[in-house]
Motif scaffolding. Sequence first.
Motif, PDB file in Angstrom:
ATOM      1  N   LYS A   1       0.820  -1.204   0.000  1.00 21.84           N
ATOM      2  CA  LYS A   1       0.000   0.000   0.000  1.00 21.84           C
ATOM      3  C   LYS A   1       0.856   1.257   0.000  1.00 21.84           C
ATOM      4  O   LYS A   1       1.924   1.310   0.621  1.00 21.84           O
ATOM      5  CB  LYS A   1      -0.924  -0.001   1.215  1.00 21.84           C
ATOM      6  N   VAL A   2       0.364   2.277  -0.687  1.00 18.72           N
ATOM      7  CA  VAL A   2       1.044   3.564  -0.762  1.00 18.72           C
ATOM      8  C   VAL A   2       0.603   4.431   0.411  1.00 18.72           C
ATOM      9  O   VAL A   2      -0.580   4.474   0.753  1.00 18.72           O
ATOM     10  CB  VAL A   2       0.713   4.273  -2.094  1.00 18.72           C
ATOM     11  N   ASN A   3       1.548   5.103   1.039  1.00 14.64           N
ATOM     12  CA  ASN A   3       1.231   6.053   2.103  1.00 14.64           C
ATOM     13  C   ASN A   3       0.712   7.339   1.478  1.00 14.64           C
ATOM     14  O   ASN A   3       1.476   8.137   0.945  1.00 14.64           O
ATOM     15  CB  ASN A   3       2.479   6.329   2.951  1.00 14.64           C
ATOM     16  N   LEU A   4      -0.593   7.533   1.551  1.00 16.17           N
ATOM     17  CA  LEU A   4      -1.216   8.677   0.882  1.00 16.17           C
ATOM     18  C   LEU A   4      -1.058   9.974   1.670  1.00 16.17           C
ATOM     19  O   LEU A   4      -1.379  11.049   1.155  1.00 16.17           O
ATOM     20  CB  LEU A   4      -2.703   8.393   0.644  1.00 16.17           C
ATOM     21  N   SER A   5      -0.595   9.891   2.899  1.00 20.89           N
ATOM     22  CA  SER A   5      -0.423  11.091   3.710  1.00 20.89           C
ATOM     23  C   SER A   5       1.024  11.566   3.752  1.00 20.89           C
ATOM     24  O   SER A   5       1.349  12.495   4.473  1.00 20.89           O
ATOM     25  CB  SER A   5      -0.918  10.838   5.141  1.00 20.89           C
ATOM     26  N   SER A   6       1.882  10.934   2.964  1.00 20.69           N
ATOM     27  CA  SER A   6       3.298  11.307   3.006  1.00 20.69           C
ATOM     28  C   SER A   6       3.535  12.607   2.253  1.00 20.69           C
ATOM     29  O   SER A   6       2.714  13.060   1.443  1.00 20.69           O
ATOM     30  CB  SER A   6       4.154  10.192   2.386  1.00 20.69           C
ATOM     31  N   CYS A   7       4.684  13.210   2.530  1.00 17.54           N
ATOM     32  CA  CYS A   7       5.033  14.485   1.893  1.00 17.54           C
ATOM     33  C   CYS A   7       5.423  14.311   0.435  1.00 17.54           C
ATOM     34  O   CYS A   7       5.700  15.299  -0.258  1.00 17.54           O
ATOM     35  CB  CYS A   7       6.171  15.150   2.664  1.00 17.54           C
ATOM     36  N   HIS A   8       5.463  13.076  -0.042  1.00 17.95           N
ATOM     37  CA  HIS A   8       5.810  12.842  -1.447  1.00 17.95           C
ATOM     38  C   HIS A   8       4.701  13.305  -2.391  1.00 17.95           C
ATOM     39  O   HIS A   8       4.948  13.539  -3.574  1.00 17.95           O
ATOM     40  CB  HIS A   8       6.079  11.353  -1.690  1.00 17.95           C
ATOM     41  N   TRP A   9       3.465  13.420  -1.890  1.00 20.61           N
ATOM     42  CA  TRP A   9       2.323  13.779  -2.727  1.00 20.61           C
ATOM     43  C   TRP A   9       2.139  15.295  -2.787  1.00 20.61           C
ATOM     44  O   TRP A   9       2.309  15.997  -1.801  1.00 20.61           O
ATOM     45  CB  TRP A   9       1.046  13.147  -2.199  1.00 20.61           C
ATOM     46  N   TYR A  10       1.758  15.775  -3.951  1.00 21.35           N
ATOM     47  CA  TYR A  10       1.382  17.184  -4.105  1.00 21.35           C
ATOM     48  C   TYR A  10       0.114  17.438  -3.299  1.00 21.35           C
ATOM     49  O   TYR A  10      -0.763  16.570  -3.227  1.00 21.35           O
ATOM     50  CB  TYR A  10       1.155  17.503  -5.584  1.00 21.35           C
ATOM     51  N   PRO A  11      -0.030  18.610  -2.657  1.00 21.42           N
ATOM     52  CA  PRO A  11      -1.233  18.884  -1.863  1.00 21.42           C
ATOM     53  C   PRO A  11      -2.517  18.652  -2.668  1.00 21.42           C
ATOM     54  O   PRO A  11      -2.645  19.107  -3.804  1.00 21.42           O
ATOM     55  CB  PRO A  11      -1.072  20.364  -1.502  1.00 21.42           C
ATOM     56  N   GLY A  12      -3.457  17.914  -2.081  1.00 25.61           N
ATOM     57  CA  GLY A  12      -4.718  17.604  -2.750  1.00 25.61           C
ATOM     58  C   GLY A  12      -4.671  16.354  -3.603  1.00 25.61           C
ATOM     59  O   GLY A  12      -5.700  15.924  -4.135  1.00 25.61           O
ATOM     60  N   GLN A  13      -3.488  15.759  -3.721  1.00 25.20           N
ATOM     61  CA  GLN A  13      -3.309  14.534  -4.495  1.00 25.20           C
ATOM     62  C   GLN A  13      -3.103  13.339  -3.553  1.00 25.20           C
ATOM     63  O   GLN A  13      -2.601  13.507  -2.446  1.00 25.20           O
ATOM     64  CB  GLN A  13      -2.110  14.666  -5.426  1.00 25.20           C
ATOM     65  N   PRO A  14      -3.497  12.139  -3.987  1.00 21.81           N
ATOM     66  CA  PRO A  14      -4.219  11.872  -5.236  1.00 21.81           C
ATOM     67  C   PRO A  14      -5.682  12.288  -5.118  1.00 21.81           C
ATOM     68  O   PRO A  14      -6.256  12.238  -4.032  1.00 21.81           O
ATOM     69  CB  PRO A  14      -4.096  10.355  -5.387  1.00 21.81           C
ATOM     70  N   ASP A  15      -6.276  12.702  -6.227  1.00 23.90           N
ATOM     71  CA  ASP A  15      -7.690  13.061  -6.194  1.00 23.90           C
ATOM     72  C   ASP A  15      -8.530  11.819  -6.469  1.00 23.90           C
ATOM     73  O   ASP A  15      -8.009  10.728  -6.667  1.00 23.90           O
ATOM     74  CB  ASP A  15      -8.004  14.181  -7.185  1.00 23.90           C
ATOM     75  N   SER A  16      -9.828  11.984  -6.482  1.00 23.96           N
ATOM     76  CA  SER A  16     -10.728  10.832  -6.615  1.00 23.96           C
ATOM     77  C   SER A  16     -11.327  10.718  -8.009  1.00 23.96           C
ATOM     78  O   SER A  16     -12.347  10.070  -8.204  1.00 23.96           O
ATOM     79  CB  SER A  16     -11.865  10.941  -5.580  1.00 23.96           C
TER      80      SER A  16
END
Length: 222
Positions: free
Chosen positions: A176-191
């Motif tokens: 599983k990908v950590n969706l709360s990590s700082c690697h993601w652009y703010p608001g990403q991933p979207d739905s």
Amino acid sequence: MKAFWCLFALGIFLQIPEGQAQCPPPFETFVLGGSGVEFCLYFDMEVKRDWHEGRTACQSLGSDLADLDYEDLHWQVISYIHKHQECPPGFKVYILRESGMEMCLNFASDVRRDWHEGRKYCKSLGAELACLDYEDLHLQVIDDLYRTQDMLDEGFHVGCTDEVTEGEWLWTDGTKVNLSSCHWYPGQPDSVENQNYCCLYQNNYLYSSCPNGMKLFTLCMI
């Protein structure tokens, strides 16, 4: 207390009986960070074998197939492999600042491909779409991209997707990908349902969910 293991080139781990005072040649000692239990691992990189051939080979050493579910043993093995491998032609070496582990990355910027085409290309190199969730690796990649003028307006496919179940992002190895990590652009991933593939998008190179079929460059990793 020692447990004895050996590793063959195809990622096969094997165990030999306990009771020896020290790791027998050519095994090497690995000490678990929590309990201090010592493991002996043997990395046989001379011959590639399938699962059954590997088991037979280790049984000839009085061992058998095993797993690495002991504290940080698996991580130590990954670190060892990366420190002792040489990056093949076309791949650049990145050294993680904390652990010293070496990662091999290939910026496939010859042809723009969709996510599946990019993954197929990486596999043809003996690699996989990149996962940058290792210490400062993502920051090093971003720094390199900013320093490369030809890359500043480009994007790169990397190795996670929610194509199986909407909203459940997985790496190509199924973790599983950590969706709360700082690697993601703010608001990403979207739905958005038709944006199922992760990419490093231009200008910031943080993780974003990119549209299906989008043609980008590809980032491969060994």
